[in-house]
Motif scaffolding. Sequence first.
Motif, PDB file in Angstrom:
ATOM      1  N   CYS A  34       1.301  -1.205  -0.159  1.00  0.00           N
ATOM      2  CA  CYS A  34      -0.445  -0.144   0.005  1.00  0.00           C
ATOM      3  C   CYS A  34       1.199   0.793   0.271  1.00  0.00           C
ATOM      4  CB  CYS A  34      -0.915  -0.026   1.211  1.00  0.00           C
ATOM      5  SG  CYS A  34      -2.072   1.437   1.640  1.00  0.00           S
ATOM      6  N   VAL A  35       0.716   2.312  -1.070  1.00  0.00           N
ATOM      7  CA  VAL A  35       1.581   2.880  -1.190  1.00  0.00           C
ATOM      8  C   VAL A  35       0.533   4.107  -1.117  1.00  0.00           C
ATOM      9  CG1 VAL A  35       2.615   5.315  -2.182  1.00  0.00           C
ATOM     10  CG2 VAL A  35       3.647   2.365  -2.485  1.00  0.00           C
ATOM     11  N   VAL A  36       0.583   5.396   0.300  1.00  0.00           N
ATOM     12  CA  VAL A  36      -0.515   6.311   0.074  1.00  0.00           C
ATOM     13  C   VAL A  36      -0.049   7.501  -0.499  1.00  0.00           C
ATOM     14  CG1 VAL A  36      -1.136   7.951   2.393  1.00  0.00           C
ATOM     15  CG2 VAL A  36      -1.126   5.786   2.981  1.00  0.00           C
ATOM     16  N   GLY A  37      -0.465   7.954  -1.039  1.00  0.00           N
ATOM     17  CA  GLY A  37      -0.641   9.091  -2.160  1.00  0.00           C
ATOM     18  C   GLY A  37       0.601   8.462  -3.645  1.00  0.00           C
ATOM     19  N   GLY A  38       0.293   7.472  -3.598  1.00  0.00           N
ATOM     20  CA  GLY A  38       0.807   7.005  -4.945  1.00  0.00           C
ATOM     21  C   GLY A  38      -0.813   6.903  -6.258  1.00  0.00           C
ATOM     22  N   GLY A  39      -1.321   6.454  -5.666  1.00  0.00           N
ATOM     23  CA  GLY A  39      -2.210   7.048  -6.582  1.00  0.00           C
ATOM     24  C   GLY A  39      -2.683   5.153  -7.197  1.00  0.00           C
ATOM     25  N   GLY A  40      -3.671   5.097  -7.873  1.00  0.00           N
ATOM     26  CA  GLY A  40      -3.652   3.913  -8.967  1.00  0.00           C
ATOM     27  C   GLY A  40      -4.374   2.785  -8.127  1.00  0.00           C
ATOM     28  N   GLU A  41      -3.762   1.890  -8.309  1.00  0.00           N
ATOM     29  CA  GLU A  41      -4.124   0.726  -7.465  1.00  0.00           C
ATOM     30  C   GLU A  41      -3.387   0.764  -5.812  1.00  0.00           C
ATOM     31  OE1 GLU A  41      -4.436  -2.754 -10.296  1.00  0.00           O
ATOM     32  OE2 GLU A  41      -5.392  -1.626 -11.479  1.00  0.00           O
ATOM     33  N   SER A  42      -2.047   1.100  -5.868  1.00  0.00           N
ATOM     34  CA  SER A  42      -1.606   0.718  -4.820  1.00  0.00           C
ATOM     35  C   SER A  42      -1.744   1.820  -3.809  1.00  0.00           C
ATOM     36  CB  SER A  42       0.024   0.620  -4.738  1.00  0.00           C
ATOM     37  OG  SER A  42       0.153   2.056  -5.199  1.00  0.00           O
TER      38      SER A  42
ATOM     39  N   GLY B 134       1.207  -6.967   3.083  1.00  0.00           N
ATOM     40  CA  GLY B 134       2.290  -6.408   2.400  1.00  0.00           C
ATOM     41  C   GLY B 134       3.117  -5.171   2.839  1.00  0.00           C
ATOM     42  N   ASN B 135       3.399  -4.700   2.235  1.00  0.00           N
ATOM     43  CA  ASN B 135       4.214  -3.302   3.078  1.00  0.00           C
ATOM     44  C   ASN B 135       3.694  -2.101   3.192  1.00  0.00           C
ATOM     45  OD1 ASN B 135       6.604  -4.744   3.921  1.00  0.00           O
ATOM     46  ND2 ASN B 135       7.282  -3.867   1.517  1.00  0.00           N
ATOM     47  N   LEU B 136       3.660  -1.013   3.683  1.00  0.00           N
ATOM     48  CA  LEU B 136       3.428   0.482   3.904  1.00  0.00           C
ATOM     49  C   LEU B 136       3.761   1.525   3.659  1.00  0.00           C
ATOM     50  CD1 LEU B 136       0.320   2.512   4.322  1.00  0.00           C
ATOM     51  CD2 LEU B 136       1.027   1.862   6.803  1.00  0.00           C
ATOM     52  N   THR B 137       4.075   2.072   2.833  1.00  0.00           N
ATOM     53  CA  THR B 137       4.491   3.597   2.590  1.00  0.00           C
ATOM     54  C   THR B 137       4.202   4.508   2.763  1.00  0.00           C
ATOM     55  OG1 THR B 137       5.725   2.401   1.452  1.00  0.00           O
ATOM     56  CG2 THR B 137       6.470   3.841   0.513  1.00  0.00           C
ATOM     57  N   ILE B 138       4.007   6.206   2.986  1.00  0.00           N
ATOM     58  CA  ILE B 138       3.454   7.072   3.076  1.00  0.00           C
ATOM     59  C   ILE B 138       4.100   7.703   1.929  1.00  0.00           C
ATOM     60  CG2 ILE B 138       2.602   8.710   4.288  1.00  0.00           C
ATOM     61  CD1 ILE B 138       1.706   7.144   6.681  1.00  0.00           C
ATOM     62  N   ALA B 139       4.171   8.304   1.254  1.00  0.00           N
ATOM     63  CA  ALA B 139       4.528   9.642   0.339  1.00  0.00           C
ATOM     64  C   ALA B 139       5.207  10.537   0.921  1.00  0.00           C
ATOM     65  CB  ALA B 139       4.201   9.222  -1.596  1.00  0.00           C
ATOM     66  N   SER B 140       6.195  11.342   0.521  1.00  0.00           N
ATOM     67  CA  SER B 140       6.611  12.325   0.890  1.00  0.00           C
ATOM     68  C   SER B 140       5.636  13.683   0.436  1.00  0.00           C
ATOM     69  CB  SER B 140       7.958  13.119   0.361  1.00  0.00           C
ATOM     70  OG  SER B 140       8.700  12.152   0.471  1.00  0.00           O
ATOM     71  N   GLY B 141       5.306  14.133   1.628  1.00  0.00           N
ATOM     72  CA  GLY B 141       4.753  15.426   1.325  1.00  0.00           C
ATOM     73  C   GLY B 141       2.961  15.099   2.045  1.00  0.00           C
ATOM     74  N   GLU B 142       2.668  13.709   2.380  1.00  0.00           N
ATOM     75  CA  GLU B 142       1.362  13.477   2.535  1.00  0.00           C
ATOM     76  C   GLU B 142       0.818  13.908   3.784  1.00  0.00           C
ATOM     77  OE1 GLU B 142      -1.624  12.441   0.098  1.00  0.00           O
ATOM     78  OE2 GLU B 142       0.804  12.535  -1.725  1.00  0.00           O
TER      79      GLU B 142
END
Length: 181
Positions: free
Chosen positions: A11-19, A35-43
């Motif tokens: 899961c990528v917060v701020g990744g857009g799309g299906e992830s 799976g992994n959780l990633t929070i993108a910069s600036g979110e």
Amino acid sequence: AVQAGVWTGDCVVGGGGESDCSGAGKALGPVKIAGNLTIASGEKLTLTGPIWVEGEVTINSNVEVKVAEALGSEGVVMVADYPANQLGRGRIVTASNVTFVQTSAEGPAILVSTNTGDNCGVNPAVQVSSNTATVVFSAPEGCIFFQSNSLVRGVLAKKIHLAGNSEIVYDPRLAYVILKT
């Protein structure tokens, strides 16, 4: 156990799309992420319930993580746990300038790693970069490494390493919150 849906894969917060598992409202919980959780910069992300991440939690720089007001004084727990490999996975890593915003009733965000990495210089269970504030970290069987200028409300770990100007300011009200959850 988290009583919620299961997000399969990273899961990528701020990744857009299906992830991107946070949706347009940038809110997450209660959920198990397989799976992994990633929070993108600036979110900016709002935690609306408990989160179980079966992998790594990576919070990149200049992120704001807010505890939903509806959670009141109890706050919310995020657990990074990979039962099949607790030495190699289940770490929490925050980059610089990550802010955790508690509720108006002072309900905190509590981040827990079950990773057993206790070598602070090589593979800490939790690695907190500079300027991270107002959060509780726990790694009962691992090391938590705080880099410069970190300010945390509470910490529980097998080992703790504080680098330049980092502070732990214990809030005695946390004992009630942690024991109740």
